[in-house]
Motif scaffolding. Structure first.
Motif, PDB file in Angstrom:
ATOM      1  N   PHE A 141       0.822  -1.212   0.000  1.00  0.00           N
ATOM      2  CA  PHE A 141       0.000   0.000   0.000  1.00  0.00           C
ATOM      3  C   PHE A 141       0.859   1.266   0.000  1.00  0.00           C
ATOM      4  CE2 PHE A 141      -2.682  -3.245   1.974  1.00  0.00           C
ATOM      5  CZ  PHE A 141      -3.906  -3.042   1.356  1.00  0.00           C
ATOM      6  N   MET A 144      -0.140   4.532  -1.876  1.00  0.00           N
ATOM      7  CA  MET A 144      -1.302   5.155  -1.246  1.00  0.00           C
ATOM      8  C   MET A 144      -0.917   5.867   0.050  1.00  0.00           C
ATOM      9  SD  MET A 144      -4.066   4.680  -3.113  1.00  0.00           S
ATOM     10  CE  MET A 144      -3.003   5.007  -4.525  1.00  0.00           C
ATOM     11  N   CYS A 202      -5.738   4.089   2.040  1.00  0.00           N
ATOM     12  CA  CYS A 202      -6.388   4.238   0.735  1.00  0.00           C
ATOM     13  C   CYS A 202      -7.541   5.240   0.759  1.00  0.00           C
ATOM     14  CB  CYS A 202      -6.901   2.886   0.248  1.00  0.00           C
ATOM     15  SG  CYS A 202      -5.609   1.717  -0.225  1.00  0.00           S
ATOM     16  N   VAL A 206      -7.532   7.944  -2.110  1.00  0.00           N
ATOM     17  CA  VAL A 206      -8.523   7.866  -3.193  1.00  0.00           C
ATOM     18  C   VAL A 206      -9.439   9.082  -3.168  1.00  0.00           C
ATOM     19  CG1 VAL A 206     -10.484   6.557  -4.094  1.00  0.00           C
ATOM     20  CG2 VAL A 206      -8.438   5.356  -3.301  1.00  0.00           C
TER      21      VAL A 206
END
Length: 448
Positions: A141, A144, A202, A206
């Motif tokens: 990840f 992110m 995230c 996002v």
């Protein structure tokens, strides 16, 4: 229309003005604190220790995100002030594009050499499996993670601090819920904590990408990136002091871990982890205040209102000293209860951590004033003095104290390293504040 910063300077106003920043930092610290408690409860003290061993690796990620986030915020804000909307959009987009690539490359390289990296960080045979099981999924990840750190600064620059706080809260709650589900229900162990943390990364990442790409009302937007390596380097330079601070913390955490591993084994590492988790939660208040009061100092500096700056200076020192006294008292009165959140009172780690917290707690007598001193010079635009104070406090003095005090006094010396380092840093802070009192207006006479 009267500006929100045009206000009589009183202790009540300063606390009210800095409250959003304090809440933001407290929210972030509480989520990290809760995450550690859940790992310790569901998996065990060894897994909790492993997170602290891996922490220096993840600090590099935080440092990169913070460097580009704060540096880009400064340049983008200036371009918006100049009316250069196109330039702001292009630089913002290029930095986001490049840092996503950096995150991807860094993640691939780190995963490829993860075993020797974990061994280098000081993991023994018992802690190594936990370190690997935590680091491997979390590194997936990594892009992110860098993005969500950048967007913390950039959403504020876009004039939406409340929205940024809301996203942070949602991300943190999601992380805690998934911690319980993955570790308590699915029994994924420490890997479940890593996946939960990654999903938490995230959400703001996002959200930031969607907001800046499709919201036409955003102050600046994601567009087709235009290469501008010179401005990218400028953004990195602007945020370099923040990066140095985070990297310094990773080095000192590493020193704490390997020193206690040598002196006390993995129980010592677990005790250090508990003390540093509590420290992260407590120092958030002082850090939030320093971050919150800096714009007020800058605003009055721009107005050339020396009287207000002097009031802010005096009241802030009193408030920071008062918070430090309360925190020190709290670590002595509440140290046992805080430690019991991580380990049983029957566990040998409990006594070690409570004892350590008692020594370490004296560092709060100086820490708040040191953080304020660094923020003060940042507010005046003197980044060199600010960076020097931060670098000396978080690396030179603390690293030197850990090595020296451990060699002289063993385990008690390790716990006393932070108070000694903060005291030395306070001496330098006082020297700098006295040295520059005739240059900056906090030395002006206060009018009644």
């Amino acid at each position: 229309m009267k500006h929100a910063m045009d206000h009589e300077i009183t202790p009540g106003f300063l606390l009210h003005f800095t409250l959003p920043s304090i809440i933001m930092m407290m929210v972030l610290s509480l989520y990290t604190f809760a995450d550690g408690i859940l790992v310790s409860y569901f998996v065990g003290a060894e897994a909790f220790s492993a997170i602290n061993v891996v922490y220096p690796l993840m600090s590099v990620v935080v440092a990169l995100g913070t460097m580009f986030g704060t540096g880009t915020t400064a340049i983008v804000s200036r371009k918006l002030g100049e009316g250069d909307q196109k330039g702001a959009n292009e630089l913002f987009s290029f930095v986001i594009f490049v840092t996503m690539g950096i995150g991807l490359i860094f993640g691939i390289l780190t995963i490829s050499f993860l075993r020797p990296i974990i061994e280098m960080l000081g993991a023994n045979d018992v802690l190594y499996p936990y370190c690997y099981q935590y680091a491997m999924p979390l590194l997936c990840f990594l892009p992110m993670s860098i993005l969500q750190i950048q967007f913390q600064s950039l959403i504020v620059a876009a004039g939406k601090p409340q929205m940024g706080l809301s996203v942070t809260i949602i991300s943190g709650i999601t992380n805690i819920i998934l911690d319980y589900v993955f570790m308590g229900v699915f029994h994924w162990g420490i890997s479940g904590a890593a996946v939960a943390t990654g999903i938490g990364f995230c959400i703001p990442a996002v959200f930031g990408l969607c907001y800046f790409r499709w919201n036409k009302a955003a102050a600046f937007r994601l567009v087709r990136p235009v290469h501008n390596w010179r401005q990218l380097a400028s953004a990195a330079a602007n945020g370099s002091s923040e990066m140095v601070s985070y990297l310094s913390e990773s080095v000192t955490t590493f020193l704490f871990n390997i020193t206690m591993m040598h002196l006390m084994g993995q129980q010592g590492v677990a005790a250090v982890a508990i003390v540093l988790y509590v420290d992260f939660m407590l120092v958030a208040m002082s850090l939030g205040y320093a971050m919150g009061v800096a714009p007020l100092i800058s605003y009055n500096y721009g107005k050339q209102d020396a009287n207000n700056i002097r009031k802010i200076f005096r009241i802030s020192l009193i408030l920071c000293a008062g918070m430090g006294i309360c925190m020190t008292a709290g670590t002595h009165w509440m140290g046992g209860r805080l430690t019991a959140l991580f380990v049983s009172e029957k566990d040998p780690i409990y006594i070690l951590a409570v004892t350590g917290m008692g020594y370490y707690g004296f560092s709060y007598l100086c820490k708040g004033c040191n953080l304020f001193a660094s923020a003060l010079f940042t507010a005046f635009g003197n980044g060199r003095v600010s960076a020097l104070l931060s670098f000396l406090r978080t690396l030179i003095f603390l690293a030197g104290s850990i090595i020296t005090m451990a060699a002289l006094f063993g385990v008690p010396g390790v716990w006393c390293a932070a108070p000694v380092a903060e005291l030395m840093a306070l001496c330098v802070s006082i020297f700098c504040m006295v040295r520059y009192r005739k240059i900056y207006p906090y030395g002006a006479k206060v009018e009644k």
